[in-house]
Design a protein around this motif. Structure first.
Motif: not given
Length: 385
Positions: A44, A49, A40, A195, A202, A52
């Protein structure tokens, strides 16, 4: 004719990828371990971002995004009919209503003017799809979303490595989904990711993919001890495994190389086909740089004496693994039973009747590319009016 069958898409795994998986198999974690978080982090970082969240597949990731966005019964979500069914199904999973908006006949992406026409007081979100890897018109879409207070969830299953106005796809909207199916730019076998830069989304995504369960002390209504957890809503088991994540980390190291090769092959196709009056080559939007998941030709049916089906079958007979992307979603039986009508998306339906997807994947040799070109030109010459 080729001696061997050339598929339209295929993964490219090397010894580094295999060893990455073997290392996990020899370790302590196979399912939900530390490698997922590392994967992740890599995704990201690549797209720019903050967060993720990995899922078992891209469809599950879209489902999670719709849940995190708060889409429910009575809410409408606008998307394109030229996509895989998952772009619409994810709305249905949470009880929402899918509203299709027709495409731009040049780029084949959803038309922002059509989006604006379809907005009602019940519209909650827009799911633009970066079809074939070419970014949709995000500035226009974001302006519409801001005007009507809508959430934008990009379906970027085709677009890992693509850019919009010099910025990588993945951190431009509320949420963005990438897929890691074997025909995509990199693979985890099956897998997907959302993302986002939004901490609320999140945390919702993390909880959603694991039964709606949380162990965060600050979120618990009571706490019986260090073992305690709480299930706070009905989530799903959509977790990725460490095995998949390890493969993904290894594949991501080669992503730019893979995308560069896809662009190279697409340019060879463009140069070979650009003056052929029997077909139209893809048009690239000025604001986007495609990552070229698919290469699609549109037949000029006025210039040939046979149907798309006959050209398709002739190419298959040459061992060229052509495909069609996609059957317009609103014409599929399930959506027809819900009341969606053929004829309602004229540009998408006209496009469907004439398109063929040619093989495109990094492992193709130049000889493979030439085989495709020669077969297409030969078959079109036979039926040229």
């Amino acid at each position: 004719m080729r001696n061997t069958y050339l598929p339209y898409g295929q993964q490219w795994l090397d010894e580094e990828d295999i060893q990455a998986v073997v290392n996990i198999l020899k370790g302590n974690y196979l399912t939900t371990g530390p490698t997922i978080a590392k994967f992740e982090e890599c995704v990201a970082k690549y797209v720019g971002s903050k967060y993720a969240v990995a899922f078992s597949n891209g469809t599950a990731a879209l489902h999670g995004a719709c849940f995190a966005a708060g889409i429910e019964k009575g809410d409408e979500v606008i998307t394109t009919p030229i996509t895989f069914a998952a772009s619409a199904n994810c709305v249905r999973y949470v009880g929402g209503t899918v509203v299709f908006a027709d495409i731009n006949e040049d780029s084949y992406n959803i038309d922002p003017l059509e989006i604006e026409r379809k907005i009602t007081s019940n519209t909650k979100a827009i799911i633009p799809v970066h079809f074939t890897g070419q970014p949709a018109q995000l500035d226009e879409i974001h302006a519409i979303a801001k005007k009507h207070n809508l959430i934008v969830i990009e379906d970027a299953a085709h677009a890992l490595g693509a850019e919009y106005k010099g910025v990588k796809i993945g951190a431009l909207s509320d949420m963005t989904m990438f897929s890691f199916h074997p025909v995509k730019h990199v693979t985890t076998g099956e897998g997907g990711v959302i993302t986002t830069n939004n901490e609320f989304f999140y945390k919702k995504l993390l909880q959603f993919r694991s039964h709606g369960i949380t162990r965060e002390r600050s979120n618990l209504l009571k706490n019986d001890g260090p073992w305690y957890y709480d299930m706070q809503f009905l989530g799903f088991n959509f977790r990725m495994t460490d095995i998949q994540a390890a493969l993904g980390i290894s594949q991501l190291r080669k992503l730019d190389q893979f995308v560069a090769r896809r662009r190279e092959i697409s340019q060879i196709y463009n140069e070979a086909f650009q003056n052929n009056e029997c077909l139209f080559i893809p048009t690239q939007h000025v604001d986007g740089i495609s990552s070229w998941h698919l290469y699609i030709i549109k037949l000029n049916l006025d210039k040939i004496s046979v149907t798309r089906k006959e050209i398709f079958e002739a190419l298959l007979a040459q061992n060229i693994g052509v495909n069609v992307h996609y059957i317009p979603v609103h014409t599929l039986s399930y959506y027809q039973e819900l009341g969606y009508e053929e004829g309602s998306m004229p540009k998408a339906e006209e496009l469907y009747e004439a398109i063929i997807t040619l093989p495109l994947f990094p492992k193709m040799s130049n000889e493979d590319v030439e085989d495709v070109i020669n077969s297409v030109i030969m078959e079109l010459e036979k039926v040229k009016k």
